[in-house]
Design a protein around this motif. Structure first.
Motif, PDB file in Angstrom:
ATOM      1  N   LEU A 297       0.820  -1.209   0.000  1.00 53.77           N
ATOM      2  CA  LEU A 297       0.000   0.000   0.000  1.00 53.77           C
ATOM      3  C   LEU A 297       0.857   1.263   0.000  1.00 53.77           C
ATOM      4  O   LEU A 297       0.433   2.306  -0.500  1.00 53.77           O
ATOM      5  CB  LEU A 297      -0.925   0.016   1.224  1.00 53.77           C
ATOM      6  CG  LEU A 297      -2.003  -1.057   1.295  1.00 53.77           C
ATOM      7  CD1 LEU A 297      -2.803  -0.909   2.576  1.00 53.77           C
ATOM      8  CD2 LEU A 297      -2.925  -0.995   0.083  1.00 53.77           C
ATOM      9  N   ALA A 298       2.071   1.160   0.561  1.00 54.02           N
ATOM     10  CA  ALA A 298       2.962   2.314   0.644  1.00 54.02           C
ATOM     11  C   ALA A 298       3.833   2.488  -0.596  1.00 54.02           C
ATOM     12  O   ALA A 298       4.562   3.481  -0.691  1.00 54.02           O
ATOM     13  CB  ALA A 298       3.854   2.187   1.883  1.00 54.02           C
ATOM     14  N   ALA A 299       3.784   1.559  -1.545  1.00 56.46           N
ATOM     15  CA  ALA A 299       4.623   1.656  -2.742  1.00 56.46           C
ATOM     16  C   ALA A 299       4.280   2.922  -3.520  1.00 56.46           C
ATOM     17  O   ALA A 299       3.108   3.170  -3.819  1.00 56.46           O
ATOM     18  CB  ALA A 299       4.434   0.423  -3.624  1.00 56.46           C
ATOM     19  N   PRO A 300       5.276   3.735  -3.860  1.00 54.06           N
ATOM     20  CA  PRO A 300       5.010   5.024  -4.522  1.00 54.06           C
ATOM     21  C   PRO A 300       4.209   4.863  -5.813  1.00 54.06           C
ATOM     22  O   PRO A 300       4.554   4.070  -6.679  1.00 54.06           O
ATOM     23  CB  PRO A 300       6.424   5.559  -4.812  1.00 54.06           C
ATOM     24  CG  PRO A 300       7.300   4.896  -3.796  1.00 54.06           C
ATOM     25  CD  PRO A 300       6.711   3.529  -3.596  1.00 54.06           C
ATOM     26  N   GLY A 301       3.147   5.618  -5.918  1.00 58.19           N
ATOM     27  CA  GLY A 301       2.344   5.658  -7.138  1.00 58.19           C
ATOM     28  C   GLY A 301       1.366   4.524  -7.318  1.00 58.19           C
ATOM     29  O   GLY A 301       0.485   4.599  -8.190  1.00 58.19           O
ATOM     30  N   LEU A 302       1.465   3.480  -6.503  1.00 59.98           N
ATOM     31  CA  LEU A 302       0.635   2.298  -6.740  1.00 59.98           C
ATOM     32  C   LEU A 302      -0.843   2.566  -6.499  1.00 59.98           C
ATOM     33  O   LEU A 302      -1.693   2.270  -7.347  1.00 59.98           O
ATOM     34  CB  LEU A 302       1.114   1.133  -5.873  1.00 59.98           C
ATOM     35  CG  LEU A 302       0.268  -0.150  -5.931  1.00 59.98           C
ATOM     36  CD1 LEU A 302       0.146  -0.657  -7.357  1.00 59.98           C
ATOM     37  CD2 LEU A 302       0.857  -1.225  -5.023  1.00 59.98           C
ATOM     38  N   MET A 303      -1.180   3.126  -5.344  1.00 55.88           N
ATOM     39  CA  MET A 303      -2.595   3.312  -5.045  1.00 55.88           C
ATOM     40  C   MET A 303      -3.206   4.450  -5.858  1.00 55.88           C
ATOM     41  O   MET A 303      -4.414   4.476  -6.091  1.00 55.88           O
ATOM     42  CB  MET A 303      -2.788   3.542  -3.544  1.00 55.88           C
ATOM     43  CG  MET A 303      -2.413   2.326  -2.701  1.00 55.88           C
ATOM     44  SD  MET A 303      -3.225   0.789  -3.243  1.00 55.88           S
ATOM     45  CE  MET A 303      -4.898   1.067  -2.681  1.00 55.88           C
ATOM     46  N   ARG A 304      -2.387   5.378  -6.328  1.00 55.35           N
ATOM     47  CA  ARG A 304      -2.904   6.394  -7.242  1.00 55.35           C
ATOM     48  C   ARG A 304      -3.310   5.740  -8.561  1.00 55.35           C
ATOM     49  O   ARG A 304      -4.376   6.033  -9.115  1.00 55.35           O
ATOM     50  CB  ARG A 304      -1.859   7.467  -7.496  1.00 55.35           C
ATOM     51  CG  ARG A 304      -2.353   8.594  -8.409  1.00 55.35           C
ATOM     52  CD  ARG A 304      -1.268   9.621  -8.647  1.00 55.35           C
ATOM     53  NE  ARG A 304      -0.822  10.216  -7.397  1.00 55.35           N
ATOM     54  CZ  ARG A 304       0.199  11.057  -7.303  1.00 55.35           C
ATOM     55  NH1 ARG A 304       0.891  11.380  -8.386  1.00 55.35           N
ATOM     56  NH2 ARG A 304       0.530  11.574  -6.136  1.00 55.35           N
ATOM     57  N   ALA A 305      -2.448   4.839  -9.054  1.00 54.82           N
ATOM     58  CA  ALA A 305      -2.789   4.102 -10.278  1.00 54.82           C
ATOM     59  C   ALA A 305      -3.988   3.195 -10.041  1.00 54.82           C
ATOM     60  O   ALA A 305      -4.832   3.013 -10.928  1.00 54.82           O
ATOM     61  CB  ALA A 305      -1.586   3.294 -10.747  1.00 54.82           C
ATOM     62  N   ALA A 306      -4.074   2.618  -8.836  1.00 56.78           N
ATOM     63  CA  ALA A 306      -5.220   1.772  -8.504  1.00 56.78           C
ATOM     64  C   ALA A 306      -6.515   2.581  -8.534  1.00 56.78           C
ATOM     65  O   ALA A 306      -7.539   2.122  -9.051  1.00 56.78           O
ATOM     66  CB  ALA A 306      -5.016   1.140  -7.129  1.00 56.78           C
ATOM     67  N   TRP A 307      -6.478   3.784  -7.981  1.00 56.64           N
ATOM     68  CA  TRP A 307      -7.670   4.634  -7.987  1.00 56.64           C
ATOM     69  C   TRP A 307      -8.174   4.873  -9.407  1.00 56.64           C
ATOM     70  O   TRP A 307      -9.373   4.793  -9.677  1.00 56.64           O
ATOM     71  CB  TRP A 307      -7.381   5.958  -7.292  1.00 56.64           C
ATOM     72  CG  TRP A 307      -8.472   6.967  -7.475  1.00 56.64           C
ATOM     73  CD1 TRP A 307      -8.539   7.959  -8.411  1.00 56.64           C
ATOM     74  CD2 TRP A 307      -9.690   7.056  -6.719  1.00 56.64           C
ATOM     75  NE1 TRP A 307      -9.706   8.665  -8.283  1.00 56.64           N
ATOM     76  CE2 TRP A 307     -10.436   8.137  -7.259  1.00 56.64           C
ATOM     77  CE3 TRP A 307     -10.226   6.344  -5.644  1.00 56.64           C
ATOM     78  CZ2 TRP A 307     -11.679   8.509  -6.749  1.00 56.64           C
ATOM     79  CZ3 TRP A 307     -11.459   6.713  -5.148  1.00 56.64           C
ATOM     80  CH2 TRP A 307     -12.173   7.778  -5.693  1.00 56.64           C
ATOM     81  N   ARG A 308      -7.260   5.212 -10.321  1.00 56.92           N
ATOM     82  CA  ARG A 308      -7.675   5.507 -11.689  1.00 56.92           C
ATOM     83  C   ARG A 308      -8.441   4.341 -12.293  1.00 56.92           C
ATOM     84  O   ARG A 308      -9.392   4.530 -13.047  1.00 56.92           O
ATOM     85  CB  ARG A 308      -6.453   5.822 -12.553  1.00 56.92           C
ATOM     86  CG  ARG A 308      -5.739   7.108 -12.177  1.00 56.92           C
ATOM     87  CD  ARG A 308      -4.447   7.238 -12.946  1.00 56.92           C
ATOM     88  NE  ARG A 308      -3.658   8.368 -12.444  1.00 56.92           N
ATOM     89  CZ  ARG A 308      -2.361   8.505 -12.664  1.00 56.92           C
ATOM     90  NH1 ARG A 308      -1.703   7.598 -13.372  1.00 56.92           N
ATOM     91  NH2 ARG A 308      -1.718   9.549 -12.185  1.00 56.92           N
ATOM     92  N   ARG A 309      -8.028   3.126 -11.944  1.00 60.23           N
ATOM     93  CA  ARG A 309      -8.673   1.955 -12.520  1.00 60.23           C
ATOM     94  C   ARG A 309      -9.964   1.608 -11.805  1.00 60.23           C
ATOM     95  O   ARG A 309     -11.040   1.625 -12.403  1.00 60.23           O
ATOM     96  CB  ARG A 309      -7.699   0.772 -12.492  1.00 60.23           C
ATOM     97  CG  ARG A 309      -6.677   0.868 -13.611  1.00 60.23           C
ATOM     98  CD  ARG A 309      -5.528  -0.105 -13.401  1.00 60.23           C
ATOM     99  NE  ARG A 309      -4.699  -0.160 -14.594  1.00 60.23           N
ATOM    100  CZ  ARG A 309      -3.856   0.788 -14.970  1.00 60.23           C
ATOM    101  NH1 ARG A 309      -3.726   1.877 -14.223  1.00 60.23           N
ATOM    102  NH2 ARG A 309      -3.136   0.685 -16.068  1.00 60.23           N
ATOM    103  N   VAL A 310      -9.884   1.293 -10.530  1.00 57.93           N
ATOM    104  CA  VAL A 310     -11.053   0.729  -9.857  1.00 57.93           C
ATOM    105  C   VAL A 310     -12.139   1.762  -9.596  1.00 57.93           C
ATOM    106  O   VAL A 310     -13.316   1.406  -9.422  1.00 57.93           O
ATOM    107  CB  VAL A 310     -10.663   0.018  -8.547  1.00 57.93           C
ATOM    108  CG1 VAL A 310      -9.711  -1.139  -8.839  1.00 57.93           C
ATOM    109  CG2 VAL A 310     -10.063   0.974  -7.524  1.00 57.93           C
ATOM    110  N   ALA A 311     -11.774   3.054  -9.573  1.00 56.86           N
ATOM    111  CA  ALA A 311     -12.783   4.098  -9.417  1.00 56.86           C
ATOM    112  C   ALA A 311     -13.276   4.604 -10.763  1.00 56.86           C
ATOM    113  O   ALA A 311     -14.085   5.534 -10.808  1.00 56.86           O
ATOM    114  CB  ALA A 311     -12.230   5.261  -8.597  1.00 56.86           C
ATOM    115  N   PHE A 312     -12.802   4.000 -11.868  1.00 53.69           N
ATOM    116  CA  PHE A 312     -13.199   4.396 -13.217  1.00 53.69           C
ATOM    117  C   PHE A 312     -13.034   5.907 -13.391  1.00 53.69           C
ATOM    118  O   PHE A 312     -13.904   6.598 -13.915  1.00 53.69           O
ATOM    119  CB  PHE A 312     -14.649   3.971 -13.488  1.00 53.69           C
ATOM    120  CG  PHE A 312     -14.847   2.484 -13.540  1.00 53.69           C
ATOM    121  CD1 PHE A 312     -14.925   1.824 -14.758  1.00 53.69           C
ATOM    122  CD2 PHE A 312     -14.940   1.732 -12.378  1.00 53.69           C
ATOM    123  CE1 PHE A 312     -15.114   0.445 -14.808  1.00 53.69           C
ATOM    124  CE2 PHE A 312     -15.120   0.356 -12.421  1.00 53.69           C
ATOM    125  CZ  PHE A 312     -15.205  -0.291 -13.640  1.00 53.69           C
TER     126      PHE A 312
END
Length: 331
Positions: A297-312
């Motif tokens: 979860l702390a990996a840089p940029g990962l959850m930002r990229a996740a947001w773009r996908r799963v939040a459409f």
């Protein structure tokens, strides 16, 4: 300098993990969001639809507590014009840990949001409590992900018509998500199917983010065990970390072969069309030799990229825009 930098990096990562791990204390559900829990633990590993209908439980987070609610009513109340994001946890997780970690994943995700669109976040809790014997535990839970994959697909099939679904699967949770997507596409898992009507069960689109995915790297290839999963998943973001110990030693989990894990090397043997749906994100430099979800979860940029996908976040989910191209994802 060469000795100081690793020390600083380690300290910064430790601070980041402390911040993430303390999220549950704040317990903030954004205005407009909903956070729910769906648990199949009360029914074990059954794949009997009648038992699932009677035994699957649900709860909704409000006023800093989980409030029990009827499962069918909870699914029916979800808004198909808003993203429905499922988090599926990994192995050796108790019911209370699933609730706590699910809240942490939700909060980390929305803290990385690039807009204020509301989401509906659902924690899927399955029977993954630790059993004695490390290798025995890994193999037993690996086998368990087949019926649990069916259970998860059954839950998704109960969503309202036209729902847009985001999946975040961690470790064996990614295995559950991949198996469920295969079933939702009309596939079979060792004889388990959702029936002929399943491909039209109502879900409009599915996007996925897999963290440290613990399943065979070849399973998403055509005619393989989860070979239809990428027919149902519009886009997949998968981390790769070959020095994660669970990925490194995954080859010992199957009995008759020694395959690499998706979370170590990415999916292999894909068709060109399947490969176009997949993006890999190497995280070894930031996560290191860890199989801790909080490190991911702390990996840089990962959850930002996740947001773009799963939040459409790149498309509108209003009914008149339901046919919009879901594959053009800006990074």
């Amino acid at each position: 300098m060469s000795r100081t930098l690793p020390t600083i990096n380690t300290a910064l990562r430790a601070l980041a993990l402390v911040a993430i791990a303390s999220i549950a204390t704040a317990d903030c559900v954004r205005p407009g969001d909903r956070v729910l829990l769906v648990s199949t633990r009360p029914v074990g590993c059954t794949t009997d639809p009648a038992r699932l209908a009677k035994g699957v439980t649900a709860a909704e987070r409000a006023d800093c507590r989980w409030n029990a609610t009827d499962f069918s009513a909870a699914m029916a109340s979800l808004d198909p014009t808003l993203p429905i994001v499922f988090y599926v946890h990994g192995n050796q997780i108790t019911a209370s840990e699933a609730r706590r970690c699910g809240l942490d994943v939700y909060t980390r995700l929305v803290r990385c949001a690039e807009d204020d669109r509301p989401i509906q976040f659902v924690v899927f809790s399955w029977c993954s409590d630790k059993v004695p014997g490390l290798l025995k535990d890994f193999r037993e839970k690996a086998a368990r992900t087949k019926p649990v994959g069916y259970q998860f697909a059954w839950v998704i099939s109960r969503l309202p018509q036209g729902s847009h679904v985001g999946l975040i699967g961690y470790s064996y949770g990614a295995r559950v998500c991949s198996g469920a997507a295969h079933l939702l596409a009309g596939g079979s898992l060792g004889g388990l199917t959702l029936g002929a009507d399943c491909p039209a069960c109502g879900v409009a689109s599915v996007r996925a983010v897999f963290l440290a995915a613990a399943y065979d790297a070849c399973w998403n290839s055509p005619r393989a065990y989860h070979g239809l999963a990428l027919n149902r998943i519009d886009t997949l973001l998968s981390t790769t970390n070959p020095i994660d110990p669970a990925m490194k030693y995954y080859k010992w989990v199957p009995i008759n072969s020694k395959p690499p894990a998706v979370g170590g090397v990415g999916p292999r043997g894909l068709s060109r069309e399947q490969a176009a749906r997949v993006r890999l994100m190497p995280v070894a430099n930031s996560v290191g030799r860890s199989h801790d979800v909080y490190d991911y979860l702390a990996a840089p940029g990962l959850m930002r990229a996740a947001w773009r996908r799963v939040a459409f976040a790149d498309v509108s989910l209003e009914p008149e825009a339901a046919g919009a191209d879901a594959d053009a994802i800006g990074e």
